[in-house]
Write a protein that holds these residues in place. Structure first.
Motif, PDB file in Angstrom:
ATOM      1  N   CYS A  44       6.474 -18.278  25.728  1.00  0.00           N
ATOM      2  CA  CYS A  44       6.001 -19.605  26.133  1.00  0.00           C
ATOM      3  C   CYS A  44       4.480 -19.681  26.125  1.00  0.00           C
ATOM      4  CB  CYS A  44       6.541 -19.951  27.514  1.00  0.00           C
ATOM      5  SG  CYS A  44       8.335 -20.210  27.554  1.00  0.00           S
ATOM      6  N   VAL A  45       3.822 -18.599  26.498  1.00  0.00           N
ATOM      7  CA  VAL A  45       2.348 -18.565  26.425  1.00  0.00           C
ATOM      8  C   VAL A  45       1.908 -18.713  24.969  1.00  0.00           C
ATOM      9  CG1 VAL A  45       0.330 -17.062  26.664  1.00  0.00           C
ATOM     10  CG2 VAL A  45       1.954 -17.273  28.544  1.00  0.00           C
ATOM     11  N   LYS A  70       1.899 -22.189  24.091  1.00  0.00           N
ATOM     12  CA  LYS A  70       1.106 -23.008  25.015  1.00  0.00           C
ATOM     13  C   LYS A  70       1.998 -23.813  25.972  1.00  0.00           C
ATOM     14  CE  LYS A  70      -2.715 -21.775  22.915  1.00  0.00           C
ATOM     15  NZ  LYS A  70      -3.652 -20.810  23.529  1.00  0.00           N
ATOM     16  N   PHE A 106       2.822 -23.559  29.144  1.00  0.00           N
ATOM     17  CA  PHE A 106       2.440 -22.788  30.324  1.00  0.00           C
ATOM     18  C   PHE A 106       3.330 -23.061  31.530  1.00  0.00           C
ATOM     19  CE2 PHE A 106      -1.686 -23.062  27.957  1.00  0.00           C
ATOM     20  CZ  PHE A 106      -1.762 -21.721  27.650  1.00  0.00           C
ATOM     21  N   SER A 129       6.347 -20.984  31.161  1.00  0.00           N
ATOM     22  CA  SER A 129       5.937 -19.597  31.351  1.00  0.00           C
ATOM     23  C   SER A 129       5.807 -19.268  32.835  1.00  0.00           C
ATOM     24  CB  SER A 129       4.615 -19.339  30.629  1.00  0.00           C
ATOM     25  OG  SER A 129       4.161 -18.018  30.866  1.00  0.00           O
ATOM     26  N   LYS A 147       0.014 -11.664  34.895  1.00  0.00           N
ATOM     27  CA  LYS A 147       0.072 -12.816  33.985  1.00  0.00           C
ATOM     28  C   LYS A 147       0.304 -14.113  34.758  1.00  0.00           C
ATOM     29  CE  LYS A 147       1.290 -10.666  29.581  1.00  0.00           C
ATOM     30  NZ  LYS A 147       0.893  -9.300  29.928  1.00  0.00           N
ATOM     31  N   VAL A 155      -1.975 -17.324  34.051  1.00  0.00           N
ATOM     32  CA  VAL A 155      -1.380 -18.566  33.552  1.00  0.00           C
ATOM     33  C   VAL A 155      -1.539 -19.684  34.577  1.00  0.00           C
ATOM     34  CG1 VAL A 155       0.746 -19.664  32.745  1.00  0.00           C
ATOM     35  CG2 VAL A 155       0.242 -17.312  32.087  1.00  0.00           C
ATOM     36  N   HIS A 169      -3.247 -23.175  33.594  1.00  0.00           N
ATOM     37  CA  HIS A 169      -2.460 -24.413  33.631  1.00  0.00           C
ATOM     38  C   HIS A 169      -2.820 -25.324  34.806  1.00  0.00           C
ATOM     39  CE1 HIS A 169       0.810 -27.029  32.592  1.00  0.00           C
ATOM     40  NE2 HIS A 169       1.401 -26.876  33.768  1.00  0.00           N
ATOM     41  N   ASN A 221      -4.397  -8.005  28.384  1.00  0.00           N
ATOM     42  CA  ASN A 221      -4.513  -9.352  28.929  1.00  0.00           C
ATOM     43  C   ASN A 221      -5.856 -10.007  28.627  1.00  0.00           C
ATOM     44  OD1 ASN A 221      -1.954  -9.622  30.113  1.00  0.00           O
ATOM     45  ND2 ASN A 221      -2.595  -8.549  31.962  1.00  0.00           N
ATOM     46  N   LEU A 253      -5.645 -13.601  27.317  1.00  0.00           N
ATOM     47  CA  LEU A 253      -5.350 -14.583  28.357  1.00  0.00           C
ATOM     48  C   LEU A 253      -6.555 -14.822  29.246  1.00  0.00           C
ATOM     49  CD1 LEU A 253      -1.727 -13.939  29.707  1.00  0.00           C
ATOM     50  CD2 LEU A 253      -2.633 -16.029  28.709  1.00  0.00           C
ATOM     51  N   GLN A 288      -8.797 -17.213  27.715  1.00  0.00           N
ATOM     52  CA  GLN A 288      -8.284 -18.570  27.869  1.00  0.00           C
ATOM     53  C   GLN A 288      -8.573 -19.111  29.270  1.00  0.00           C
ATOM     54  OE1 GLN A 288      -4.366 -19.647  26.215  1.00  0.00           O
ATOM     55  NE2 GLN A 288      -4.235 -17.584  25.360  1.00  0.00           N
TER      56      GLN A 288
END
Length: 423
Positions: free
Chosen positions: A186-187, A190, A192, A195, A220, A224, A228, A286, A289, A292
């Motif tokens: 799902c990550v 995108k 989120f 996820s 994670k 996330v 998000h 990671n 991520l 991001q």
């Protein structure tokens, strides 16, 4: 070899009716020691039809693949297993699920050995569907399939399986891995929110001992959440196990510190923190991520501006959000408009951005269909949960446990309670 020859003849003769197949199953169980002898079973496999002699073929194939396989032989083995999985009879292979799982896991191993995970994706999905009694059942092959999808970057194929509602789980570890790998897929797409739901399931699942999957999922989950929602709460839900609540934070301190730095809203401080802890994030795989997370802070700061201003110049946005130029600010705003994260218009002539209200009126045909679909799904889930609750209330093990707990009470006093309420 004569005994193996006789076994093949028996497989060919007893693969018709359900009664014959049941008798064959008993014979195959008694012949397992024979199949483990160091003889080549390949010639015998060639004499069987995997679609008609599925159970017998499975026993021979499982024994054949249990021997050490070289990298040169892996390619032929993959083709052999894929052919069997695609053509085998589901009813027959369900009589020996452990052997079917074993063969499919070797398919995954060989595909990874050849660094060609995509070769196992389609066959593994077919294997899951044939092994499942229903789409609500989580098999031990689910995590392996999702792992292959991640390695092959077939995220949409993996997402298709994640759309199933799971109610039955054989082994807790399968659920942990299924949710963890599913969250990674799902990550990659995108998605989120989905996820976060899957990672939440891992972190809050019952556990008597802390496991590595939960620790990695919590890391994670923090990242996330920041991407998000732009924030992260360290409070655990009440239904989280005591083991997780006591220990997870001890193994994820750099990520909690990252969330704390993020909450300050200062991009320069966040970038310095990431730079100083880069090795830790990279070791956990990671770092992507985390980058991001840093990028999402620009979005959060721009979203905060929409709550205060009706119009702003691109230069003002660049200054307030700590971007290098009005052009960079324009790219961020355009991307956020495209993704539906803000509602705004840009006047290219004077470089001004005008923030507007959400145009969605929730009365279009598409929105009504979406709401109706969501309601129907919730109603179906509610019925399923009611059925599960009724089934659990009749379960002998559950009733026995409740019975043992009742002995802790003083029943003489307990019987007097209704009388006290009646007076």
């Amino acid at each position: 070899m004569e005994t193996a020859e006789a076994l093949v003849v028996q497989i060919q003769a007893l693969s018709g009716s359900a009664e014959d197949v049941s008798h064959l199953h008993s014979c195959l169980k008694q012949s397992e020691e024979l199949l483990r002898q160091p003889t080549s079973l390949a010639p015998f496999l060639d004499r069987l039809d995997p679609s008609k002699h599925s159970l017998g073929y499975l026993y021979l194939l499982e024994a054949f693949t249990s021997c050490p396989i070289s990298k040169e032989q892996a390619n032929e083995l993959i083709l052999l297993i894929v052919r069997f999985v695609n053509s085998c009879n589901a009813e027959q292979i369900r009589l020996a699920p452990d052997k079917f799982v074993s063969v499919c896991k070797r398919l995954k191993d060989q595909a990874m050995l050849l660094d060609a995970p995509i070769r196992g994706v389609s066959a593994m999905l077919t294997a899951i569907r044939k092994l499942q009694p229903s789409s609500e059942h989580l098999t031990t092959l689910h995590p392996d399939f999702l792992l292959l999808c991640i390695l092959a970057k077939c995220y949409k194929t993996g997402l298709h399986l994640l759309e199933d509602d799971i109610f039955e789980v054989d082994l807790p570890r399968d659920l942990f891995l299924y949710c963890y790998y599913g969250a990674m897929i799902c990550v990659g797409l995108k998605q989120f929110q989905k996820s976060l739901e899957l990672l939440h399931n891992v972190v809050t699942s019952p556990m008597s001992n802390l496991n590595a999957i939960a620790v990695e999922a919590y890391k994670k989950y923090i990242l996330v959440s920041l991407i998000h929602h732009g924030q992260f709460s360290t409070a655990f839900p009440k239904y989280t196990s005591n083991v997780a609540q006591r220990n997870l934070k001890n193994f994820t301190q750099p990520y909690l510190d990252l969330a704390s730095s993020y909450s300050n809203g200062k991009i320069s401080e966040l970038e310095m923190f990431v730079l100083s802890n880069k090795d830790k994030f990279e070791l956990d795989n990671n770092l992507g991520l985390v980058k991001q997370v840093v990028s999402s802070m620009y979005k959060r700061n721009i979203q905060r501006l929409t709550q205060t201003y009706l119009t702003l110049s691109l230069q003002d946005i660049a200054n307030r959000v700590q971007l290098n130029s009005p052009k960079e600010a324009e790219m961020h705003v355009l991307k956020m408009i495209q993704d539906g994260e803000i509602y705004a218009t840009i006047n290219q002539k004077d470089g001004m951005v005008r923030f507007i209200e959400d145009p969605e009126q929730y009365k279009t045909c598409e929105m009504i269909e979406h709401i109706d679909s969501s309601i129907r799904r919730i109603m179906a889930l509610s019925k399923k949960l009611t059925a599960i609750d009724e089934c659990m209330s009749c379960d002998p093990l559950y009733l026995a446990k409740i019975g043992r707990e009742r002995h802790k009470f003083d029943f003489d006093d307990f019987d007097n309670v209704p009388q006290k309420f009646n007076t």
